[in-house]
Scaffold this motif. Structure first.
Motif, PDB file in Angstrom:
ATOM      1  N   TYR A  25      -4.154  -9.664  15.469  1.00 49.01           N
ATOM      2  CA  TYR A  25      -4.793  -8.924  14.381  1.00 49.01           C
ATOM      3  C   TYR A  25      -6.239  -9.356  14.158  1.00 49.01           C
ATOM      4  CZ  TYR A  25      -4.376 -12.864  11.151  1.00 49.01           C
ATOM      5  OH  TYR A  25      -4.497 -14.073  10.537  1.00 49.01           O
ATOM      6  N   LEU A  26      -6.607 -10.547  14.612  1.00 51.21           N
ATOM      7  CA  LEU A  26      -7.971 -11.032  14.415  1.00 51.21           C
ATOM      8  C   LEU A  26      -9.002 -10.209  15.174  1.00 51.21           C
ATOM      9  CD1 LEU A  26      -7.241 -14.849  14.701  1.00 51.21           C
ATOM     10  CD2 LEU A  26      -7.706 -13.547  12.617  1.00 51.21           C
ATOM     11  N   HIS A  27      -8.562  -9.492  16.198  1.00 53.01           N
ATOM     12  CA  HIS A  27      -9.476  -8.727  17.031  1.00 53.01           C
ATOM     13  C   HIS A  27      -9.468  -7.234  16.724  1.00 53.01           C
ATOM     14  CE1 HIS A  27     -10.278 -12.284  19.346  1.00 53.01           C
ATOM     15  NE2 HIS A  27      -8.965 -12.516  19.374  1.00 53.01           N
ATOM     16  N   ILE A  28      -8.794  -6.828  15.660  1.00 60.63           N
ATOM     17  CA  ILE A  28      -8.757  -5.420  15.269  1.00 60.63           C
ATOM     18  C   ILE A  28      -9.909  -5.179  14.305  1.00 60.63           C
ATOM     19  CG2 ILE A  28      -7.420  -3.637  14.108  1.00 60.63           C
ATOM     20  CD1 ILE A  28      -4.908  -5.084  15.054  1.00 60.63           C
ATOM     21  N   SER A  29     -10.784  -4.250  14.643  1.00 61.10           N
ATOM     22  CA  SER A  29     -11.981  -4.030  13.836  1.00 61.10           C
ATOM     23  C   SER A  29     -11.654  -3.514  12.438  1.00 61.10           C
ATOM     24  CB  SER A  29     -12.940  -3.071  14.546  1.00 61.10           C
ATOM     25  OG  SER A  29     -12.340  -1.813  14.702  1.00 61.10           O
ATOM     26  N   ALA A  30     -10.582  -2.749  12.286  1.00 64.51           N
ATOM     27  CA  ALA A  30     -10.212  -2.261  10.961  1.00 64.51           C
ATOM     28  C   ALA A  30      -9.843  -3.425  10.038  1.00 64.51           C
ATOM     29  CB  ALA A  30      -9.050  -1.283  11.063  1.00 64.51           C
ATOM     30  N   TRP A  31      -9.217  -4.459  10.576  1.00 67.03           N
ATOM     31  CA  TRP A  31      -8.871  -5.628   9.771  1.00 67.03           C
ATOM     32  C   TRP A  31     -10.128  -6.409   9.396  1.00 67.03           C
ATOM     33  CZ3 TRP A  31      -4.965  -7.266   6.980  1.00 67.03           C
ATOM     34  CH2 TRP A  31      -4.931  -8.584   6.569  1.00 67.03           C
ATOM     35  N   GLU A  37      -9.742  -7.719  -1.054  1.00 61.71           N
ATOM     36  CA  GLU A  37      -8.709  -7.297  -2.007  1.00 61.71           C
ATOM     37  C   GLU A  37      -7.580  -6.559  -1.288  1.00 61.71           C
ATOM     38  OE1 GLU A  37     -12.004  -5.836  -2.636  1.00 61.71           O
ATOM     39  OE2 GLU A  37     -12.554  -7.766  -3.478  1.00 61.71           O
ATOM     40  N   GLU A  38      -7.936  -5.744  -0.316  1.00 67.58           N
ATOM     41  CA  GLU A  38      -6.922  -5.012   0.460  1.00 67.58           C
ATOM     42  C   GLU A  38      -6.160  -5.960   1.393  1.00 67.58           C
ATOM     43  OE1 GLU A  38      -6.013  -1.733   0.342  1.00 67.58           O
ATOM     44  OE2 GLU A  38      -7.286  -1.643  -1.429  1.00 67.58           O
ATOM     45  N   LYS A  39      -6.860  -6.930   1.962  1.00 65.42           N
ATOM     46  CA  LYS A  39      -6.202  -7.889   2.850  1.00 65.42           C
ATOM     47  C   LYS A  39      -5.142  -8.701   2.121  1.00 65.42           C
ATOM     48  CE  LYS A  39      -9.964  -8.647   6.110  1.00 65.42           C
ATOM     49  NZ  LYS A  39     -10.904  -9.635   6.666  1.00 65.42           N
ATOM     50  N   GLU A  40      -5.383  -9.004   0.851  1.00 63.57           N
ATOM     51  CA  GLU A  40      -4.430  -9.790   0.073  1.00 63.57           C
ATOM     52  C   GLU A  40      -3.127  -9.036  -0.175  1.00 63.57           C
ATOM     53  OE1 GLU A  40      -6.497 -10.909  -3.452  1.00 63.57           O
ATOM     54  OE2 GLU A  40      -7.865 -12.244  -2.376  1.00 63.57           O
TER      55      GLU A  40
END
Length: 64
Positions: A25-31, A37-40
């Motif tokens: 997931y670290l390499h997904i540009s959307a992430w 706030e959304e990541k939490e």
């Protein structure tokens, strides 16, 4: 044909393992571009495990 199937099968298995261990997931540009706030709100470890399992299962050879 057989070489292509083996190559893509191994590629999908390796990508699935990579996601399952929580590194993909670290390499997904959307992430990367998502606000904190959304990541939490997202349990990324569980999501990565599920995505990794689906990718690995898609490497299953087709029977005729």
């Amino acid at each position: 044909m057989n070489f292509t199937c083996i190559f893509f099968g191994l590629a999908f298995v390796l990508a699935g393992i990579w996601f399952s261990f929580g590194k993909g997931y670290l390499h997904i540009s959307a992430w990367k571009n998502m606000p904190s706030e959304e990541k939490e709100k997202i349990d990324i470890r569980a999501l990565s495990r599920n995505v990794g399992a689906m990718i690995s299962l898609s490497a299953k050879p087709q029977t005729q």
